[in-house]
Scaffold this motif. Sequence first.
Motif, PDB file in Angstrom:
ATOM      1  N   LYS A 171       0.835  -1.201   0.000  1.00  0.00           N
ATOM      2  CA  LYS A 171       0.000   0.000   0.000  1.00  0.00           C
ATOM      3  C   LYS A 171       0.873   1.255   0.000  1.00  0.00           C
ATOM      4  O   LYS A 171       0.394   2.360  -0.144  1.00  0.00           O
ATOM      5  N   LYS A 172       2.178   1.064   0.182  1.00  0.00           N
ATOM      6  CA  LYS A 172       3.117   2.182   0.281  1.00  0.00           C
ATOM      7  C   LYS A 172       3.814   2.404  -1.052  1.00  0.00           C
ATOM      8  O   LYS A 172       3.762   1.567  -1.945  1.00  0.00           O
ATOM      9  N   THR A 173       4.498   3.562  -1.169  1.00  0.00           N
ATOM     10  CA  THR A 173       5.052   3.950  -2.460  1.00  0.00           C
ATOM     11  C   THR A 173       6.562   4.150  -2.472  1.00  0.00           C
ATOM     12  O   THR A 173       7.132   4.443  -3.511  1.00  0.00           O
ATOM     13  N   ASP A 213      10.227   1.199   1.581  1.00  0.00           N
ATOM     14  CA  ASP A 213       9.142   0.282   1.945  1.00  0.00           C
ATOM     15  C   ASP A 213       9.295  -1.052   1.212  1.00  0.00           C
ATOM     16  O   ASP A 213       9.086  -2.114   1.791  1.00  0.00           O
ATOM     17  N   LEU A 248       5.225  -1.690  -5.601  1.00  0.00           N
ATOM     18  CA  LEU A 248       4.860  -0.463  -4.874  1.00  0.00           C
ATOM     19  C   LEU A 248       3.540   0.090  -5.407  1.00  0.00           C
ATOM     20  O   LEU A 248       3.154  -0.164  -6.544  1.00  0.00           O
TER      21      LEU A 248
END
Length: 147
Positions: free
Chosen positions: A15-17, A21, A118
């Motif tokens: 869910k992160k970019t 991450d 991502l």
Amino acid sequence: PVQATSARIDFYVLKKTGLVDRMLFACRLSEKAYGLSKQVYAHTSSDEQADKLDQMLWTFRDGSFIPHERFNTKHQPRAPVSIGTPEIYADNGELLINLCDVVPTFAAGYSRIAEIVLADDKGRKAGRNRFRQYRELGLEPETHSIE
């Protein structure tokens, strides 16, 4: 070109970019595989990214220790986790963690492949392209949404 493989392929859609991450999730996968006594090869896109992952494997979680090393073509990996680049890579093994935006040409040499995607536009587009490549090889990758 990528050769046909019978590997299990898992796409982990974050869910992160951020690249950090993606690399943190690679650390978590490496830790889990190490706990299961699996040999891991993390394929990074550059020496800079390989150095960052090397550093993160020491520090990503308090109390965690994952024996790892940079991949070297002069000897078989001695550590359970090795890290390489498009120039110096391990072309076969148990688990390939792909941190590049393309499917490595040697992916068929692995019994399991982890693709980390991502949530930004560039990451999703690259992930869809890799997913399509695996399907063209007659494989059905599994997708997992990661919070």
